[in-house]
Design a protein around this motif. Structure first.
Motif, PDB file in Angstrom:
ATOM      1  N   VAL A  75     -10.740   3.939  13.102  1.00 31.50           N
ATOM      2  CA  VAL A  75     -10.055   3.694  11.835  1.00 31.50           C
ATOM      3  C   VAL A  75      -8.550   3.827  12.051  1.00 31.50           C
ATOM      4  O   VAL A  75      -8.089   4.780  12.685  1.00 31.50           O
ATOM      5  CB  VAL A  75     -10.504   4.694  10.747  1.00 31.50           C
ATOM      6  CG1 VAL A  75      -9.776   4.415   9.430  1.00 31.50           C
ATOM      7  CG2 VAL A  75     -12.010   4.649  10.553  1.00 31.50           C
ATOM      8  N   PHE A  76      -7.803   2.880  11.511  1.00 34.88           N
ATOM      9  CA  PHE A  76      -6.346   2.961  11.535  1.00 34.88           C
ATOM     10  C   PHE A  76      -5.865   2.861  10.099  1.00 34.88           C
ATOM     11  O   PHE A  76      -6.136   1.872   9.407  1.00 34.88           O
ATOM     12  CB  PHE A  76      -5.742   1.847  12.382  1.00 34.88           C
ATOM     13  CG  PHE A  76      -4.251   1.955  12.557  1.00 34.88           C
ATOM     14  CD1 PHE A  76      -3.681   3.081  13.125  1.00 34.88           C
ATOM     15  CD2 PHE A  76      -3.415   0.925  12.148  1.00 34.88           C
ATOM     16  CE1 PHE A  76      -2.306   3.194  13.299  1.00 34.88           C
ATOM     17  CE2 PHE A  76      -2.037   1.023  12.319  1.00 34.88           C
ATOM     18  CZ  PHE A  76      -1.485   2.160  12.893  1.00 34.88           C
ATOM     19  N   ALA A  77      -5.196   3.907   9.627  1.00 39.44           N
ATOM     20  CA  ALA A  77      -4.683   3.945   8.258  1.00 39.44           C
ATOM     21  C   ALA A  77      -3.181   3.694   8.278  1.00 39.44           C
ATOM     22  O   ALA A  77      -2.458   4.342   9.041  1.00 39.44           O
ATOM     23  CB  ALA A  77      -4.982   5.289   7.608  1.00 39.44           C
ATOM     24  N   VAL A  78      -2.707   2.776   7.452  1.00 34.76           N
ATOM     25  CA  VAL A  78      -1.280   2.481   7.343  1.00 34.76           C
ATOM     26  C   VAL A  78      -0.792   3.009   6.003  1.00 34.76           C
ATOM     27  O   VAL A  78      -1.206   2.511   4.939  1.00 34.76           O
ATOM     28  CB  VAL A  78      -0.994   0.978   7.462  1.00 34.76           C
ATOM     29  CG1 VAL A  78       0.509   0.716   7.360  1.00 34.76           C
ATOM     30  CG2 VAL A  78      -1.542   0.426   8.772  1.00 34.76           C
ATOM     31  N   LEU A  79       0.066   4.031   6.049  1.00 32.64           N
ATOM     32  CA  LEU A  79       0.611   4.616   4.820  1.00 32.64           C
ATOM     33  C   LEU A  79       1.883   3.874   4.426  1.00 32.64           C
ATOM     34  O   LEU A  79       2.737   3.574   5.274  1.00 32.64           O
ATOM     35  CB  LEU A  79       0.906   6.101   5.014  1.00 32.64           C
ATOM     36  CG  LEU A  79      -0.338   7.000   5.104  1.00 32.64           C
ATOM     37  CD1 LEU A  79      -0.769   7.176   6.562  1.00 32.64           C
ATOM     38  CD2 LEU A  79      -0.075   8.357   4.479  1.00 32.64           C
ATOM     39  N   CYS A  80       1.995   3.603   3.141  1.00 33.97           N
ATOM     40  CA  CYS A  80       3.080   2.773   2.626  1.00 33.97           C
ATOM     41  C   CYS A  80       3.799   3.450   1.470  1.00 33.97           C
ATOM     42  O   CYS A  80       3.158   4.100   0.628  1.00 33.97           O
ATOM     43  CB  CYS A  80       2.535   1.438   2.110  1.00 33.97           C
ATOM     44  SG  CYS A  80       1.488   0.540   3.282  1.00 33.97           S
TER      45      CYS A  80
END
Length: 245
Positions: A75-80
């Motif tokens: 899993v790769f989470a991109v926080l924005c």
């Protein structure tokens, strides 16, 4: 040291992951802890996109500067920074949002994204997962925005790899001592040069123990990175996304 504090003091940025998938229920627990982190005025101006599709992760790894850990992690989470949803809140009351037109507003969003990223990583590690933060999502931000379908007023800030680490665990990476981080009453850099020399020696020993005897010292690696501005597309992309500064 008690168990919760040990989660913080034993952080490792993991770049290799097993093929074991992360259960959706476990992710939900980690993200529930993440959403409870504080944000400015409880505005909750941070969102994240999780990516599990192998092709999408491969593209993100390329855009982030060929960081293979993005592909290896389940899993790769991109926080924005997300001022899109706060604009929707303003619209409910007939108010035009202006926070994105001030540099301090941008700093608010960036700080909150950092707080949530730290919370997410520590929650994940407390749940038995390994993590690795990736700032490279800002290297080609326009392409990341398009890939993730981010609307106006949303900007990718940092990614977090999530998965399970292979055994055995790698040693902890050296850090500067508290004497160069913790200042009492007034900033004091009297021990800075000594502390840097000490960290350089510890970093070289750490690298040699991992079989990377040719790796640079901490100060040399920092000098190589900080001698150039880097990530030159960030400012233009922020403006394209509606941020004014």
């Amino acid at each position: 040291m008690n168990a919760p504090l040990n989660v913080f003091t034993s952080h490792r940025s993991q770049r290799n992951f097993t093929s074991q998938p992360v259960a959706e229920s476990l992710l939900a627990e980690v993200f529930e802890a993440t959403r409870r982190a504080p944000t400015w005025n409880n505005a909750q101006n941070v969102s994240w996109v999780t990516v599990t599709d192998p092709a999408a992760k491969a593209e993100l790894a390329h855009l982030a500067g060929n960081q293979a850990q993005i592909e290896r992690a389940p899993v790769f989470a991109v926080l924005c920074v997300d001022f899109h949803k706060t604009a929707a809140a303003c619209a409910r009351h007939g108010v035009a949002q202006r926070v994105q037109e001030n540099l301090n507003g941008l700093l608010i969003g960036v700080l909150d994204a950092g707080i949530l990223a730290g919370t997410m990583m520590n929650a994940a590690r407390a749940a038995g997962l390994a993590v690795c933060p990736v700032g490279g999502v800002r290297r080609e931000p326009r392409k990341v925005i398009d890939l993730l379908g981010l609307p106006r007023l949303v900007m990718p800030m940092v990614g977090v790899c999530l998965g399970y680490a292979p055994a055995p665990a790698q040693p902890l990476k050296p850090r500067l001592p508290l004497s160069s981080l913790w200042h009492r009453e007034r900033y004091d850099d009297a021990s800075l040069e000594t502390d840097i020399a000490r960290l350089d020696a510890e970093t070289l020993a750490y690298s040699e123990a991992l079989g990377r005897a040719d790796a640079p010292s901490w100060s040399a690696a920092t000098a190589a990175k900080y001698a150039s501005a880097g990530y030159l597309h960030v400012a233009d992309t922020l403006r394209q996304q509606g941020f004014v500064f």
